[in-house]
Design a protein around this motif. Structure first.
Motif, PDB file in Angstrom:
ATOM      1  N   ASN A   1       0.894  -1.241   0.015  1.00 21.21           N
ATOM      2  CA  ASN A   1      -0.073  -0.131   0.023  1.00 21.21           C
ATOM      3  C   ASN A   1       0.797   1.201  -0.014  1.00 21.21           C
ATOM      4  OD1 ASN A   1      -2.940  -1.286   0.482  1.00 21.21           O
ATOM      5  ND2 ASN A   1      -1.556  -2.129   2.179  1.00 21.21           N
ATOM      6  N   VAL A   2       0.409   2.459  -0.005  1.00 21.69           N
ATOM      7  CA  VAL A   2       0.831   3.669  -0.140  1.00 21.69           C
ATOM      8  C   VAL A   2       0.047   4.649   0.398  1.00 21.69           C
ATOM      9  CG1 VAL A   2      -0.001   4.211  -2.549  1.00 21.69           C
ATOM     10  CG2 VAL A   2       2.234   5.384  -1.567  1.00 21.69           C
ATOM     11  N   VAL A   3       0.918   5.425   1.340  1.00 16.91           N
ATOM     12  CA  VAL A   3       0.130   6.529   2.019  1.00 16.91           C
ATOM     13  C   VAL A   3       0.536   8.035   1.174  1.00 16.91           C
ATOM     14  CG1 VAL A   3       0.163   7.951   4.121  1.00 16.91           C
ATOM     15  CG2 VAL A   3       0.368   5.551   4.363  1.00 16.91           C
ATOM     16  N   ALA A   4      -0.544   8.514   1.206  1.00 18.27           N
ATOM     17  CA  ALA A   4      -0.430   9.911   0.453  1.00 18.27           C
ATOM     18  C   ALA A   4      -0.893  11.034   1.120  1.00 18.27           C
ATOM     19  CB  ALA A   4      -1.025   9.788  -0.916  1.00 18.27           C
ATOM     20  N   PRO A   5       0.044  11.520   1.932  1.00 19.93           N
ATOM     21  CA  PRO A   5      -0.467  12.831   2.513  1.00 19.93           C
ATOM     22  C   PRO A   5      -0.226  14.215   1.954  1.00 19.93           C
ATOM     23  CG  PRO A   5       1.532  12.142   3.391  1.00 19.93           C
ATOM     24  CD  PRO A   5       1.294  11.190   2.310  1.00 19.93           C
ATOM     25  N   GLY A   6      -0.982  15.129   2.334  1.00 22.27           N
ATOM     26  CA  GLY A   6      -0.846  16.710   2.105  1.00 22.27           C
ATOM     27  C   GLY A   6       0.377  17.130   2.841  1.00 22.27           C
ATOM     28  N   ALA A   7       0.622  18.458   2.734  1.00 24.78           N
ATOM     29  CA  ALA A   7       1.635  19.070   3.808  1.00 24.78           C
ATOM     30  C   ALA A   7       1.249  18.736   5.235  1.00 24.78           C
ATOM     31  CB  ALA A   7       1.777  20.484   3.403  1.00 24.78           C
ATOM     32  N   ILE A   8       2.335  18.720   5.904  1.00 24.26           N
ATOM     33  CA  ILE A   8       2.360  18.284   7.290  1.00 24.26           C
ATOM     34  C   ILE A   8       2.195  19.644   8.111  1.00 24.26           C
ATOM     35  CG2 ILE A   8       3.094  17.295   9.298  1.00 24.26           C
ATOM     36  CD1 ILE A   8       2.091  15.314   7.023  1.00 24.26           C
ATOM     37  N   ALA A   9       1.161  19.721   9.033  1.00 27.83           N
ATOM     38  CA  ALA A   9       0.779  20.813   9.893  1.00 27.83           C
ATOM     39  C   ALA A   9       1.969  20.914  10.903  1.00 27.83           C
ATOM     40  CB  ALA A   9      -0.501  21.065  10.472  1.00 27.83           C
ATOM     41  N   GLY A  10       2.800  22.141  11.122  1.00 28.69           N
ATOM     42  CA  GLY A  10       3.944  22.444  11.544  1.00 28.69           C
ATOM     43  C   GLY A  10       5.133  22.391  10.858  1.00 28.69           C
ATOM     44  N   ASP A  11       5.061  21.469   9.814  1.00 28.03           N
ATOM     45  CA  ASP A  11       6.354  21.623   8.869  1.00 28.03           C
ATOM     46  C   ASP A  11       5.851  22.516   7.628  1.00 28.03           C
ATOM     47  OD1 ASP A  11       8.688  20.258   8.109  1.00 28.03           O
ATOM     48  OD2 ASP A  11       7.734  19.554   6.452  1.00 28.03           O
ATOM     49  N   PHE A  12       4.757  22.996   7.924  1.00 28.65           N
ATOM     50  CA  PHE A  12       4.218  23.994   6.745  1.00 28.65           C
ATOM     51  C   PHE A  12       3.104  24.746   7.474  1.00 28.65           C
ATOM     52  CE2 PHE A  12       1.436  25.277   2.667  1.00 28.65           C
ATOM     53  CZ  PHE A  12       2.634  25.407   2.079  1.00 28.65           C
ATOM     54  N   PRO A  13       3.301  26.049   6.987  1.00 25.82           N
ATOM     55  CA  PRO A  13       2.334  27.032   7.759  1.00 25.82           C
ATOM     56  C   PRO A  13       0.938  26.656   7.820  1.00 25.82           C
ATOM     57  CG  PRO A  13       3.814  28.160   6.488  1.00 25.82           C
ATOM     58  CD  PRO A  13       4.019  26.809   6.029  1.00 25.82           C
ATOM     59  N   ILE A  14       0.389  26.443   8.754  1.00 25.55           N
ATOM     60  CA  ILE A  14      -1.265  26.063   8.956  1.00 25.55           C
ATOM     61  C   ILE A  14      -2.114  26.769   8.455  1.00 25.55           C
ATOM     62  CG2 ILE A  14      -1.774  26.964  11.143  1.00 25.55           C
ATOM     63  CD1 ILE A  14      -2.610  24.296  12.183  1.00 25.55           C
ATOM     64  N   ASP A  15      -2.088  27.836   8.211  1.00 27.61           N
ATOM     65  CA  ASP A  15      -3.014  28.973   7.494  1.00 27.61           C
ATOM     66  C   ASP A  15      -2.724  28.939   5.966  1.00 27.61           C
ATOM     67  OD1 ASP A  15      -0.666  30.213   7.735  1.00 27.61           O
ATOM     68  OD2 ASP A  15      -1.602  31.967   8.696  1.00 27.61           O
ATOM     69  N   GLN A  16      -1.793  28.251   5.478  1.00 24.49           N
ATOM     70  CA  GLN A  16      -1.354  28.273   4.155  1.00 24.49           C
ATOM     71  C   GLN A  16      -1.646  27.177   3.333  1.00 24.49           C
ATOM     72  OE1 GLN A  16       2.559  29.874   3.340  1.00 24.49           O
ATOM     73  NE2 GLN A  16       2.725  28.867   1.278  1.00 24.49           N
ATOM     74  N   LYS A  17      -2.213  27.173   2.079  1.00 28.06           N
ATOM     75  CA  LYS A  17      -2.458  26.028   1.334  1.00 28.06           C
ATOM     76  C   LYS A  17      -1.492  25.563   0.635  1.00 28.06           C
ATOM     77  CE  LYS A  17      -7.616  26.779   0.769  1.00 28.06           C
ATOM     78  NZ  LYS A  17      -8.711  26.681  -0.212  1.00 28.06           N
ATOM     79  N   PHE A  18      -1.456  24.345   0.457  1.00 25.42           N
ATOM     80  CA  PHE A  18      -0.551  23.458  -0.570  1.00 25.42           C
ATOM     81  C   PHE A  18      -1.237  22.848  -1.403  1.00 25.42           C
ATOM     82  CE2 PHE A  18       2.242  19.980  -1.502  1.00 25.42           C
ATOM     83  CZ  PHE A  18       3.633  20.569  -1.831  1.00 25.42           C
ATOM     84  N   ALA A  19      -1.011  23.045  -2.480  1.00 25.99           N
ATOM     85  CA  ALA A  19      -1.654  22.296  -3.754  1.00 25.99           C
ATOM     86  C   ALA A  19      -3.200  22.309  -3.516  1.00 25.99           C
ATOM     87  CB  ALA A  19      -1.161  20.948  -3.689  1.00 25.99           C
ATOM     88  N   GLY A  20      -3.770  23.524  -3.200  1.00 23.87           N
ATOM     89  CA  GLY A  20      -5.081  23.873  -3.010  1.00 23.87           C
ATOM     90  C   GLY A  20      -5.697  23.137  -1.434  1.00 23.87           C
ATOM     91  N   TYR A  21      -4.969  22.737  -0.792  1.00 23.13           N
ATOM     92  CA  TYR A  21      -5.473  22.087   0.513  1.00 23.13           C
ATOM     93  C   TYR A  21      -4.613  22.606   1.583  1.00 23.13           C
ATOM     94  CZ  TYR A  21      -8.095  18.734  -2.322  1.00 23.13           C
ATOM     95  OH  TYR A  21      -9.000  18.011  -2.930  1.00 23.13           O
ATOM     96  N   PHE A  22      -5.386  22.814   2.810  1.00 26.43           N
ATOM     97  CA  PHE A  22      -4.579  23.112   4.120  1.00 26.43           C
ATOM     98  C   PHE A  22      -3.556  22.144   4.645  1.00 26.43           C
ATOM     99  CE2 PHE A  22      -8.180  26.305   4.336  1.00 26.43           C
ATOM    100  CZ  PHE A  22      -7.192  27.601   4.351  1.00 26.43           C
ATOM    101  N   PRO A  23      -2.740  22.216   5.293  1.00 22.53           N
ATOM    102  CA  PRO A  23      -2.039  21.190   5.870  1.00 22.53           C
ATOM    103  C   PRO A  23      -2.705  20.194   6.774  1.00 22.53           C
ATOM    104  CG  PRO A  23      -0.849  23.075   6.348  1.00 22.53           C
ATOM    105  CD  PRO A  23      -2.346  23.520   5.593  1.00 22.53           C
ATOM    106  N   VAL A  24      -2.350  19.019   7.021  1.00 24.92           N
ATOM    107  CA  VAL A  24      -2.898  18.044   7.775  1.00 24.92           C
ATOM    108  C   VAL A  24      -2.178  17.719   8.978  1.00 24.92           C
ATOM    109  CG1 VAL A  24      -4.027  16.969   5.732  1.00 24.92           C
ATOM    110  CG2 VAL A  24      -1.698  15.932   6.622  1.00 24.92           C
ATOM    111  N   PRO A  25      -2.790  17.191  10.251  1.00 21.35           N
ATOM    112  CA  PRO A  25      -2.222  17.004  11.453  1.00 21.35           C
ATOM    113  C   PRO A  25      -1.306  15.677  11.352  1.00 21.35           C
ATOM    114  CG  PRO A  25      -4.489  17.525  11.891  1.00 21.35           C
ATOM    115  CD  PRO A  25      -4.211  17.303  10.233  1.00 21.35           C
ATOM    116  N   ILE A  26       0.005  15.679  11.754  1.00 18.80           N
ATOM    117  CA  ILE A  26       0.977  14.376  11.830  1.00 18.80           C
ATOM    118  C   ILE A  26       0.063  13.258  12.289  1.00 18.80           C
ATOM    119  CG2 ILE A  26       2.117  14.899  13.769  1.00 18.80           C
ATOM    120  CD1 ILE A  26       3.323  13.142  10.395  1.00 18.80           C
ATOM    121  N   LYS A  27      -0.716  13.255  13.241  1.00 21.53           N
ATOM    122  CA  LYS A  27      -1.503  12.340  13.875  1.00 21.53           C
ATOM    123  C   LYS A  27      -2.501  11.453  12.976  1.00 21.53           C
ATOM    124  CE  LYS A  27      -1.269  13.936  18.715  1.00 21.53           C
ATOM    125  NZ  LYS A  27      -2.000  14.568  19.939  1.00 21.53           N
ATOM    126  N   GLU A  28      -2.939  12.500  12.233  1.00 22.50           N
ATOM    127  CA  GLU A  28      -3.957  11.742  11.298  1.00 22.50           C
ATOM    128  C   GLU A  28      -3.143  11.015  10.229  1.00 22.50           C
ATOM    129  OE1 GLU A  28      -7.535  11.947  11.470  1.00 22.50           O
ATOM    130  OE2 GLU A  28      -6.769  12.652  13.416  1.00 22.50           O
TER     131      GLU A  28
END
Length: 199
Positions: A151-178
């Protein structure tokens, strides 16, 4: 479980490593600069050497790999090959080696990301690699023996590693716990050939 985690010092890898260890799993943290478990995923011999150091494993997770970040107009053929040799073929070669080294019903989990299907400036080379890996997992998972799952995990930008209020590829960062939950899902559930997305 006995788990090999490659890329154990990165943003995602280190968090997954610590979470799995806290649950009592035996986790071997490998990365390029490790003194105990060094590995360079661009080199098949390096991957083989790593497996020779370890006992029979239940699972391998890869959170390593890089690619060029440049605008399309600036990308050269050599720039593309950075991602092809590292994040693409590094993970493909890992699958080829791990499928014969894991115990029956073992689990292989790769890492891609949101750029497989969403645009971000200067990320064309990485989008190419991520998309290729998704197709590889979809196909290769059907041809693995002994119950080995891929299988493969495909996350968006990680919150904390990327500004939480800034979109990356059109999406807001996701919590690492998720994101960690998806790696654990791939480890424990009877699924294969899945692209586990979080963005």
């Amino acid at each position: 479980m006995k788990i090999l985690l490659i890329g154990a010092t990165g943003t995602i890898g280190s968090a997954v490593y610590e979470s799995l260890k806290s649950e009592g799993h035996v986790v071997y943290g490998a990365h390029r600069d490790s003194t105990e478990y060094p590995v360079d995923i661009t080199n098949k011999q390096s991957i083989n050497d790593l497996f020779k150091k370890l006992p029979e494993l239940d699972a391998v997770i890869n959170a390593a790999g890089t690619a060029s970040w440049k605008a399309l107009s600036e990308l050269t053929e050599e720039d593309y090959y950075i991602g092809i040799q590292s994040k693409l073929m590094g993970q493909v070669n890992l699958v080829h080696i791990a499928k014969d080294q894991l115990v029956n019903n073992g689990s292989i989990t790769l890492t891609t990301g949101i750029l497989a299907e969403h645009y971000e400036p200067n990320a064309v080379a990485l989008s190419l690699v991520n998309g290729g890996l998704h197709s590889f997992v979809n196909a290769a998972s059907n041809e693995l023996n002994r119950g080995i799952r891929l299988n493969v995990v495909a996350p968006g930008a990680i919150a904390g590693d990327f500004p939480i209020d800034q979109k990356f590829a059109g999406y807001f960062p996701v919590p690492i716990k998720e994101v960690i939950k998806l790696y654990k899902l791939a480890l424990t559930e009877n699924i294969t050939g899945q692209i586990l997305k979080k963005y």
